[in-house]
Design a protein around this motif. Structure first.
Motif, PDB file in Angstrom:
ATOM      1  N   UNK A  93       0.852  -1.198   0.000  1.00  0.00           N
ATOM      2  CA  UNK A  93       0.000   0.000   0.000  1.00  0.00           C
ATOM      3  C   UNK A  93       0.885   1.244   0.000  1.00  0.00           C
ATOM      4  N   UNK A  94       0.667   2.118  -0.972  1.00  0.00           N
ATOM      5  CA  UNK A  94       1.452   3.352  -1.040  1.00  0.00           C
ATOM      6  C   UNK A  94       1.091   4.257   0.129  1.00  0.00           C
ATOM      7  N   UNK A  95       2.100   4.815   0.767  1.00  0.00           N
ATOM      8  CA  UNK A  95       1.854   5.579   1.995  1.00  0.00           C
ATOM      9  C   UNK A  95       2.921   6.651   2.174  1.00  0.00           C
ATOM     10  N   UNK A  96       2.501   7.791   2.655  1.00  0.00           N
ATOM     11  CA  UNK A  96       3.429   8.879   2.993  1.00  0.00           C
ATOM     12  C   UNK A  96       3.203   9.294   4.431  1.00  0.00           C
ATOM     13  N   UNK A  97       4.271   9.658   5.092  1.00  0.00           N
ATOM     14  CA  UNK A  97       4.152  10.236   6.437  1.00  0.00           C
ATOM     15  C   UNK A  97       4.452  11.725   6.333  1.00  0.00           C
ATOM     16  N   UNK A  98       3.523  12.539   6.825  1.00  0.00           N
ATOM     17  CA  UNK A  98       3.738  13.987   6.875  1.00  0.00           C
ATOM     18  C   UNK A  98       3.736  14.403   8.341  1.00  0.00           C
ATOM     19  N   UNK A  99       4.728  15.157   8.717  1.00  0.00           N
ATOM     20  CA  UNK A  99       4.857  15.512  10.135  1.00  0.00           C
ATOM     21  C   UNK A  99       4.597  16.997  10.365  1.00  0.00           C
ATOM     22  N   UNK A 100       3.853  17.264  11.435  1.00  0.00           N
ATOM     23  CA  UNK A 100       3.607  18.655  11.822  1.00  0.00           C
ATOM     24  C   UNK A 100       4.874  19.286  12.369  1.00  0.00           C
ATOM     25  N   UNK A 101       5.798  18.438  12.824  1.00  0.00           N
ATOM     26  CA  UNK A 101       7.101  18.927  13.275  1.00  0.00           C
ATOM     27  C   UNK A 101       8.105  18.614  12.175  1.00  0.00           C
ATOM     28  N   UNK A 102       8.724  19.623  11.576  1.00  0.00           N
ATOM     29  CA  UNK A 102       9.653  19.352  10.483  1.00  0.00           C
ATOM     30  C   UNK A 102      10.737  18.371  10.910  1.00  0.00           C
ATOM     31  N   UNK A 103      10.942  17.370  10.089  1.00  0.00           N
ATOM     32  CA  UNK A 103      11.878  16.306  10.454  1.00  0.00           C
ATOM     33  C   UNK A 103      12.525  15.763   9.180  1.00  0.00           C
TER      34      UNK A 103
END
Ligand code: UDP
Length: 251
Positions: A93-103
């Motif tokens: 499954x294609x998935x991205x993680x986006x963080x509210x804290x830049x990392x």
């Protein structure tokens, strides 16, 4: 299709497989099943995962200040997000993680329009790092992301069980009631039309939890009410997540 785009909020503790701590791989894989199934049916899935299986800021320490403790809690959500992405990708499954804290190098920075683009492409997006602000929880982050994504439904899967969306917090208000019809525990969807505000501490109306089974997911189909600024028509449904089949009845 009942929902075109959903925001699913899982408590971190739900990933712990009952131990309350860490990540249980079998549980992780079980949670991946309905997400994969929903994505395969063309439902756009955004995820917010808590961090309570690693760290919660409130009352965590008499030594660590609250802001630092909340930062630690938000970092915990990133760990869960990375784990869930791993399990999803492992299942194709294609998935991205986006963080509210830049990392940089760990997760993409949260950017609403980019997230919507991913969702439209059928990519599952995990919103990590909560709201990026201390003194909030990931329930608030879920409501925020659902509003930003213009999600049709905000669904919550939690640890010690939810048997519906109360008109007040049943932990502090013994008079709190479940609106009628009472959401069914398994397999059935019931609808509630009451305004709900998930912004912590800012509204008397809190959607919360009463202990039942660990397998229930309260589904809140919503234009989310934030601090009374939006007039919310919340059609909330409580449907069940079958632990044995791993099926989330979304369609
Ligand atoms: N947190 C925070 N701001 C946010 C979201 C989370 O400070 O916007 C911190 C807070 O300390 C919280 C912890 O991260 O206790 C983990 O989130 P939460 O308690 O919501 O996790 P869950 O109970 O869903 O596993």
């Amino acid at each position: 299709m009942l929902y075109r785009r959903i925001l699913l909020k899982l408590s971190g503790e739900a990933l712990s497989g009952g131990s309350g701590n860490g990540i249980d791989e079998a549980t992780l894989q079980r949670f991946v099943v309905p997400v994969k199934a929903a994505a395969a049916r063309g439902i756009q899935v955004g995820l917010v995962i808590g961090g309570g299986n690693f760290f919660r800021g409130v009352g965590a320490s008499s030594v660590i200040d609250r802001v630092s403790a909340d930062h630690m809690g938000m970092l915990a959500t990133v760990m869960n997000a990375l784990a869930f992405r791993g399990a999803l990708v492992n299942q194709g499954v294609a998935c991205r993680v986006m963080s509210a804290i830049p990392m940089t190098g760990v997760a993409e920075p949260m950017a609403t329009h980019q997230a919507v683009r991913y969702l439209e492409e059928g990519v599952v997006v995990i919103f990590a790092g909560g709201t990026g602000n201390p003194f909030f929880t990931t329930d608030t982050a879920a409501a925020l992301r659902a509003a930003e994504m213009d999600a049709d439904a905000l669904l919550k899967g939690t640890h010690s069980g939810v048997d519906g969306v109360y008109d007040a917090d049943p932990r502090t208000n013994p008079a709190a009631t479940l609106p009628s019809p009472r959401p069914a525990m398994r397999g059935v969807t019931a609808f509630i039309t009451r305004p709900i505000c998930f912004i912590d501490g800012l509204s008397p109306r809190v959607a919360v939890t009463a202990a039942t089974s660990s397998s229930t997911i309260a589904a809140i189909s919503a234009s989310v009410s934030c601090c009374g600024r939006y007039s919310a028509r919340i059609a909330a449904s409580a449907s069940s997540f079958s632990a044995s089949s791993g099926l989330l009845p979304l369609v």
